[in-house]
Design a protein around this motif. Sequence first.
Motif, PDB file in Angstrom:
ATOM      1  N   MET A  76     -15.698-153.467  40.588  1.00  0.00           N
ATOM      2  CA  MET A  76     -15.064-153.147  39.312  1.00  0.00           C
ATOM      3  C   MET A  76     -15.316-154.231  38.260  1.00  0.00           C
ATOM      4  O   MET A  76     -15.436-153.942  37.069  1.00  0.00           O
ATOM      5  CB  MET A  76     -13.561-152.920  39.502  1.00  0.00           C
ATOM      6  CG  MET A  76     -12.864-152.425  38.256  1.00  0.00           C
ATOM      7  SD  MET A  76     -11.163-151.909  38.554  1.00  0.00           S
ATOM      8  CE  MET A  76     -11.409-150.288  39.282  1.00  0.00           C
ATOM      9  N   ALA A  77     -15.410-155.478  38.691  1.00  0.00           N
ATOM     10  CA  ALA A  77     -15.698-156.562  37.751  1.00  0.00           C
ATOM     11  C   ALA A  77     -17.049-156.338  37.070  1.00  0.00           C
ATOM     12  O   ALA A  77     -17.193-156.558  35.859  1.00  0.00           O
ATOM     13  CB  ALA A  77     -15.676-157.903  38.472  1.00  0.00           C
ATOM     14  N   LYS A  78     -18.017-155.876  37.843  1.00  0.00           N
ATOM     15  CA  LYS A  78     -19.340-155.596  37.279  1.00  0.00           C
ATOM     16  C   LYS A  78     -19.274-154.400  36.336  1.00  0.00           C
ATOM     17  O   LYS A  78     -19.899-154.404  35.268  1.00  0.00           O
ATOM     18  CB  LYS A  78     -20.339-155.333  38.402  1.00  0.00           C
ATOM     19  CG  LYS A  78     -20.535-156.521  39.341  1.00  0.00           C
ATOM     20  CD  LYS A  78     -21.391-156.152  40.541  1.00  0.00           C
ATOM     21  CE  LYS A  78     -21.497-157.307  41.522  1.00  0.00           C
ATOM     22  NZ  LYS A  78     -22.247-156.931  42.757  1.00  0.00           N
ATOM     23  N   GLU A  79     -18.505-153.372  36.718  1.00  0.00           N
ATOM     24  CA  GLU A  79     -18.338-152.190  35.856  1.00  0.00           C
ATOM     25  C   GLU A  79     -17.645-152.558  34.550  1.00  0.00           C
ATOM     26  O   GLU A  79     -18.015-152.065  33.481  1.00  0.00           O
ATOM     27  CB  GLU A  79     -17.536-151.121  36.595  1.00  0.00           C
ATOM     28  CG  GLU A  79     -18.234-150.547  37.823  1.00  0.00           C
ATOM     29  CD  GLU A  79     -17.333-149.631  38.638  1.00  0.00           C
ATOM     30  OE1 GLU A  79     -17.866-148.936  39.520  1.00  0.00           O
ATOM     31  OE2 GLU A  79     -16.111-149.614  38.398  1.00  0.00           O
ATOM     32  N   TYR A  80     -16.650-153.412  34.651  1.00  0.00           N
ATOM     33  CA  TYR A  80     -15.895-153.835  33.465  1.00  0.00           C
ATOM     34  C   TYR A  80     -16.770-154.637  32.506  1.00  0.00           C
ATOM     35  O   TYR A  80     -16.663-154.488  31.275  1.00  0.00           O
ATOM     36  CB  TYR A  80     -14.693-154.668  33.904  1.00  0.00           C
ATOM     37  CG  TYR A  80     -13.823-155.163  32.767  1.00  0.00           C
ATOM     38  CD1 TYR A  80     -13.021-154.278  32.049  1.00  0.00           C
ATOM     39  CD2 TYR A  80     -13.806-156.509  32.416  1.00  0.00           C
ATOM     40  CE1 TYR A  80     -12.217-154.729  31.006  1.00  0.00           C
ATOM     41  CE2 TYR A  80     -13.009-156.960  31.374  1.00  0.00           C
ATOM     42  CZ  TYR A  80     -12.220-156.072  30.678  1.00  0.00           C
ATOM     43  OH  TYR A  80     -11.435-156.521  29.647  1.00  0.00           O
ATOM     44  N   GLU A  81     -17.641-155.445  33.043  1.00  0.00           N
ATOM     45  CA  GLU A  81     -18.541-156.242  32.209  1.00  0.00           C
ATOM     46  C   GLU A  81     -19.484-155.346  31.402  1.00  0.00           C
ATOM     47  O   GLU A  81     -19.774-155.606  30.234  1.00  0.00           O
ATOM     48  CB  GLU A  81     -19.354-157.188  33.093  1.00  0.00           C
ATOM     49  CG  GLU A  81     -20.249-158.149  32.317  1.00  0.00           C
ATOM     50  CD  GLU A  81     -20.991-159.106  33.231  1.00  0.00           C
ATOM     51  OE1 GLU A  81     -21.739-159.944  32.695  1.00  0.00           O
ATOM     52  OE2 GLU A  81     -20.837-159.018  34.466  1.00  0.00           O
ATOM     53  N   VAL A  82     -19.931-154.252  32.027  1.00  0.00           N
ATOM     54  CA  VAL A  82     -20.878-153.341  31.385  1.00  0.00           C
ATOM     55  C   VAL A  82     -20.174-152.357  30.458  1.00  0.00           C
ATOM     56  O   VAL A  82     -20.665-152.042  29.365  1.00  0.00           O
ATOM     57  CB  VAL A  82     -21.687-152.567  32.458  1.00  0.00           C
ATOM     58  CG1 VAL A  82     -22.555-151.487  31.816  1.00  0.00           C
ATOM     59  CG2 VAL A  82     -22.534-153.530  33.272  1.00  0.00           C
TER      60      VAL A  82
END
Length: 317
Positions: free
Chosen positions: A234-240
């Motif tokens: 989710m951290a990667k999704e949130y960054e994008v």
Amino acid sequence: MTDKQFQWGNNKRYNDFPSLFKRRFSERIQKISIDAGFTCPNRDGTKGVGGCTYCNNNSFNPAYCSPKKTVTEQIALGIDFFNAKYKAQRYLAYFQAYSNTYGTLDHLKRIYEEALSHEKVVGLVIGTRPDCVSDALLVYLEGLAKDYYISMEYGVESLNNDALKAINRGHTYQEAEKTIIRTSGRGIHIGAHLVNGLPCDTPQMMLEHAISLSNLPIDTLKMHQLQILNHTTMAKEYEVNPEKFHLFEMEEYLDFVVDVIERINPEVSLERFINQAPKGWLIAPKWGIKNFEFVAKLDKKLVERDAWQGKFFKKIP
């Protein structure tokens, strides 16, 4: 309304879990977290890989928890940890990390009974998914519940299947509802867990989720705001794509929780409202507030709005 005695036996404006425990037990009870080395079906390839997109168990496991230690060793370390703060008390073995019913019945019996064999342990709290609970296990736990406090904590997370799919949960809400009903009537305490702010969920939907869930035969509801944690998918999704997430501001969430409290079943005990990620783990939202501080603000907000649990509750037929 401040002096009103509510149906749960005190003048607190919601049916709080600590008061429930005081009514049930004559002495202080403390949960001891245990990591028994379980995994999840959405991690091991049975239903998926990677687990839930928001999950990082390291962010909430106490230091004394480790699957490298036996259940007995973790209980002893947990007692030592809490004895520094509290003396005479009893304990519940809290099987917390991952899905703690995801194994053979023989294995589950062995580790549960190992925990219950400790003279100071008076029961079990078992955190799990609703799709990892067999009828045979429920029959076994029903037997234990005649002599011990047995609690099943089901991670429901959302009633919206699109949200569950978005977080790679691997089960539907319908499975959760069926399992809660299968568990009821056995003397087992039933807890349910919701995460507020998941992708595909709106605040209105989240409110309706809590209301609907409180109409099921649950005893306790835990909920908390979505937190974006380091080292998660989710951290990667949130960054994008940050606009994909509804991350509550604290004051907004306070009002949301009051809305929930006013509308849910007053017979359901409320155990938790927020999550606190350890320093260094949290990406967003950063409220900078501890659990007891949030509860103090919530108590004040309930008075300001003259609100209490079940004020607008309507039983769903």
